[in-house]
Design a protein around this motif. Structure first.
Motif, short mmCIF file in Angstrom:
data_model
loop_
_atom_site.label_atom_id
_atom_site.label_comp_id
_atom_site.label_asym_id
_atom_site.label_seq_id
_atom_site.Cartn_x
_atom_site.Cartn_y
_atom_site.Cartn_z
N ARG A 217 0.82 -1.20 0.00
CA ARG A 217 0.00 0.00 0.00
C ARG A 217 0.86 1.26 0.00
NH1 ARG A 217 -3.19 -1.46 5.26
NH2 ARG A 217 -1.27 -2.66 5.54
N THR A 218 0.28 2.36 -0.42
CA THR A 218 1.02 3.62 -0.49
C THR A 218 1.05 4.27 0.89
OG1 THR A 218 0.28 3.94 -2.77
CG2 THR A 218 1.15 5.86 -1.60
N PRO A 219 2.22 4.61 1.40
CA PRO A 219 2.29 5.29 2.71
C PRO A 219 1.61 6.65 2.65
CG PRO A 219 4.44 4.40 2.08
CD PRO A 219 3.56 4.31 0.88
N GLU A 220 1.00 7.04 3.74
CA GLU A 220 0.34 8.33 3.80
C GLU A 220 0.35 8.83 5.24
OE1 GLU A 220 -3.64 7.80 2.51
OE2 GLU A 220 -4.20 6.47 4.16
N ILE A 221 0.36 10.14 5.37
CA ILE A 221 0.33 10.76 6.70
C ILE A 221 -1.05 10.57 7.30
CG2 ILE A 221 0.46 12.94 7.95
CD1 ILE A 221 2.52 13.88 5.95
N LYS A 222 -1.09 10.12 8.55
CA LYS A 222 -2.34 9.94 9.27
C LYS A 222 -2.37 10.95 10.41
CE LYS A 222 -2.66 5.04 8.14
NZ LYS A 222 -3.80 5.22 7.23
N GLN A 223 -3.47 11.62 10.56
CA GLN A 223 -3.57 12.62 11.62
C GLN A 223 -5.01 12.75 12.09
OE1 GLN A 223 -2.26 16.28 9.74
NE2 GLN A 223 -4.35 16.85 9.21
N ILE A 224 -5.15 13.29 13.29
CA ILE A 224 -6.48 13.61 13.82
C ILE A 224 -6.44 15.05 14.32
CG2 ILE A 224 -7.08 11.26 14.49
CD1 ILE A 224 -6.22 11.85 17.29
N VAL A 225 -7.56 15.70 14.23
CA VAL A 225 -7.70 17.09 14.66
C VAL A 225 -8.53 17.12 15.93
CG1 VAL A 225 -8.49 19.40 14.03
CG2 VAL A 225 -7.56 17.87 12.27
N ILE A 226 -7.93 17.68 16.98
CA ILE A 226 -8.59 17.74 18.29
C ILE A 226 -9.02 19.18 18.54
CG2 ILE A 226 -8.39 17.15 20.72
CD1 ILE A 226 -5.90 15.51 19.94
N GLU A 227 -10.28 19.37 18.81
CA GLU A 227 -10.80 20.71 19.06
C GLU A 227 -11.20 20.86 20.52
OE1 GLU A 227 -14.02 21.28 16.41
OE2 GLU A 227 -12.81 21.18 14.58
N GLY A 228 -11.16 22.10 20.98
CA GLY A 228 -11.62 22.42 22.32
C GLY A 228 -10.63 22.14 23.43
N VAL A 229 -9.36 21.89 23.07
CA VAL A 229 -8.34 21.60 24.10
C VAL A 229 -7.46 22.82 24.34
CG1 VAL A 229 -6.37 20.17 24.69
CG2 VAL A 229 -8.34 19.16 23.57
N ASP A 230 -6.92 23.38 23.27
CA ASP A 230 -6.02 24.53 23.39
C ASP A 230 -6.74 25.81 22.98
OD1 ASP A 230 -4.06 22.68 24.03
OD2 ASP A 230 -3.47 22.43 21.93
N THR A 231 -6.27 26.92 23.50
CA THR A 231 -6.82 28.23 23.15
C THR A 231 -5.68 29.20 22.90
OG1 THR A 231 -6.98 28.85 25.49
CG2 THR A 231 -8.94 27.89 24.45
N THR A 232 -5.96 30.24 22.14
CA THR A 232 -4.97 31.29 21.91
C THR A 232 -4.93 32.21 23.13
OG1 THR A 232 -6.59 32.78 20.91
CG2 THR A 232 -5.52 31.18 19.46
N ASN A 233 -4.02 33.21 23.07
CA ASN A 233 -3.93 34.18 24.17
C ASN A 233 -5.18 35.03 24.29
OD1 ASN A 233 -1.36 33.30 24.78
ND2 ASN A 233 -0.36 34.79 23.44
N PHE A 234 -6.01 35.00 23.26
CA PHE A 234 -7.24 35.78 23.29
C PHE A 234 -8.45 34.91 23.60
CE2 PHE A 234 -4.24 37.78 20.37
CZ PHE A 234 -4.14 39.05 20.92
N GLY A 235 -8.21 33.68 24.00
CA GLY A 235 -9.30 32.79 24.36
C GLY A 235 -9.99 32.13 23.20
N GLU A 236 -9.45 32.27 22.00
CA GLU A 236 -10.05 31.64 20.84
C GLU A 236 -9.65 30.17 20.79
OE1 GLU A 236 -12.22 32.96 18.82
OE2 GLU A 236 -12.16 34.87 19.92
N PRO A 237 -10.56 29.28 20.38
CA PRO A 237 -10.20 27.84 20.30
C PRO A 237 -9.12 27.61 19.26
CG PRO A 237 -12.35 28.26 19.32
CD PRO A 237 -11.95 29.53 20.00
N LEU A 238 -8.22 26.74 19.59
CA LEU A 238 -7.09 26.42 18.73
C LEU A 238 -7.09 24.92 18.47
CD1 LEU A 238 -4.58 27.65 17.36
CD2 LEU A 238 -3.28 27.02 19.39
#
Length: 527
Positions: A217-238
């Motif tokens: 099989r062809t190798p490929e990057i696997k990733q997951i996106v986690i929301e609601g854990v980190d925030t910016t300095n202005f309190g925006e979700p990161l």
């Protein structure tokens, strides 16, 4: 005179220079492609290794399953072949099957004829309805007998169809009874080979076969996106990106518990991922490291070992240190003591040794004070309990009186110890004590003390339990009147004490007090 060796620019050859530059360009291009495709993509090697490992494990699983069912499969196949041969040789079976075929053919013919009749009836209905709508009396008169004639023609097929249907069902039941042994063997063979077929299908899906070659099989990057854990300095979700599973491909796959890293299945996978789904929590939330990185050293936070900037170069937590991240969510680690025993032990020690008295700790200091485990006794009414000289000596050196005490030695000077004792005695609130009865038999008190179970919690001269305080020198510490009131009703002095109220009379309590007061020498005033 003109130079005879001069060659005009238009006639000069630059082929060698162009050739050298072209070769340099080719080499640079190939080097860039190699660097981009191979050197900067080490995760591809991990995935290729995992693909091969998965293929070999699945192949071994297939071979083992095939060997396990081979004898049973061969036996069923032989029995099935014999059963089919016997069935084909059975004249009754042949006759029933032939009759069933004839009945089905006749039933299909009659059904088709009835359908044609219905189609003619539908046409007559159309013209009849049209005549009714147009109020054409002549047409109505013409189509009425035609409709009735066709309706009768359709119904005349019903008895034949009913008879043929009944004959078909009866013959089918006979045929099913005759073929039941064969179908039973086919079901058994299917049941035996189902798992084997599933493994075979999975094996064939792992690699593509092109002639004699197997293409991975062809190798490929696997990733997951986690929301609601980190925030910016202005309190925006990161959004947080984790690509750890690009290399750790077996992390949420059963069957790779014994595989080498980075392909090993996560310990306690079902329990941990059951409550912490990988797609929701990711990896770096607990393990730290750089989830977005694809290089081993960068992903594990080992590129800049001195720098420790959160979210930039957090080293991967390894071994027992991993338990520290559990407190991000589990402030009180009672529910996870199985997975974080060291964290739980530290939490208990923090409470047990009274660290919360001086140090603020999230999840511990936040608890109501009446729920925090107290290490030391209540000092609200200490003046009614202890002797002043003993209190000074205790503050100055607690282990001189009780070597196993948890109270630390603050190395107070004699003057400082007297000052602390004076404060405690001055701040003490009165305790309304019952008068101490006269008399008291120390020998009888000793017998009572040893018979009612006091040694189960208290020690005297090394004999007894350690749950309660050591009473080997209690006579030098407390006064007899307080001791009488304490034994009579402990919760009257301290509502939160664990000491039970003993079923003793006042005379028996006075004897126990006389015995305890004889243990140790009353302290003299240090002044």
């Amino acid at each position: 005179m003109a130079n005879q060796d001069y060659t005009p620019v238009e006639e000069r050859s630059y082929s060698r220079i162009f050739f050298v530059l072209s070769m340099l360009l080719v080499v640079a291009t190939l080097g860039a492609v190699w660097d981009e495709v191979f050197r900067r993509r080490p995760w591809k090697d991990y995935q290729k290794a995992f693909f091969e490992l998965e293929y070999q494990k699945t192949k071994q699983e297939y071979e083992a399953k095939r060997a396990a069912v081979a004898d049973k499969q061969q036996q069923l196949q032989e029995e099935l072949a014999r059963a089919k041969a016997a069935l084909e040789a059975d004249t009754t079976y042949q006759q029933v099957r032939r009759e069933l075929g004839e009945v089905k053919a006749r039933l299909a013919e009659v059904t088709q004829e009835q359908r044609f009749a219905k189609s003619r009836l539908d046409e007559a209905y159309y013209w009849y309805d049209k005549a009714q709508e147009e109020r054409d009396a002549a047409a109505i008169e013409h189509w009425t007998p035609r409709v009735r004639q066709l309706e009768a023609a359709v119904k005349q097929y019903d008895p034949t169809l009913q008879e043929l249907t009944q004959r078909r069902d009866a013959l089918q039941q006979k045929l099913d009874a005759l073929t039941a042994p064969v179908k039973a063997l086919e079901d058994q063979l299917r049941e035996v080979t189902t798992d084997l077929k599933l493994i075979q299908d999975r094996l064939e899906g792992l690699q593509l076969k092109v002639g004699p070659f197997r293409l991975s099989r062809t190798p490929e990057i696997k990733q997951i996106v986690i929301e609601g854990v980190d925030t910016t300095n202005f309190g925006e979700p990161l959004m947080r990106i984790d690509r750890c599973m690009t290399c750790h491909m077996g992390i949420d796959r059963p069957g790779f518990e014994d595989a080498p890293q980075p392909f090993t299945t996560h310990p306690d996978r079902e329990e941990i991922f059951g409550k912490h789904p990988l797609k929701k929590f990711g990896c770096s939330l607990c393990h730290l490291g750089q989830g977005v990185a694809l290089d081993l050293e960068e992903a594990h936070g080992e590129v800049r070992p001195i720098e420790r900037t959160p979210w930039i170069n957090e080293p991967l937590l390894k071994g027992e240190w991993l338990q520290a991240s559990c407190r991000q969510c589990h402030l009180v680690p009672f529910t996870i003591r199985k997975y974080a025993p060291l964290l739980f032990q530290g939490y208990r020690m923090f409470r047990r040794w009274g660290c919360v008295g001086c140090h603020v700790a999230e999840g511990v200091a936040a608890e109501p004070l009446d729920q925090v485990e107290r290490v030391g006794p209540n000092l609200t009414r200490v003046a009614s309990k202890v002797n002043a000289p003993w209190l000074v000596r205790w503050i100055q050196n607690p282990r001189a009186y009780l070597p196993a005490t948890r109270m630390p030695n603050y190395h107070f000077s004699p003057a400082e110890a007297e000052a602390v004792a004076a404060y405690l005695l001055d701040a003490s609130t009165p305790f309304d004590m019952l008068p101490l009865p006269p008399g008291g038999d120390a020998e009888n008190g000793k017998a009572i003390f040893e018979s009612i179970g006091c040694l189960g919690c208290h020690a005297i001269n090394g004999k007894g339990g350690t749950f309660g305080p050591d009473l080997g020198q209690v006579g030098s510490k407390v006064n007899a009147q307080w001791l009488f009131n304490w034994i009579k009703d402990p919760r009257r002095y301290d509502p939160h004490t664990k000491m039970p109220r003993l079923p003793l009379t006042d005379a028996q309590i006075r004897d126990v007090v006389a015995y305890l007061a004889s243990l140790g020498t009353p302290s003299e005033d240090p002044a």
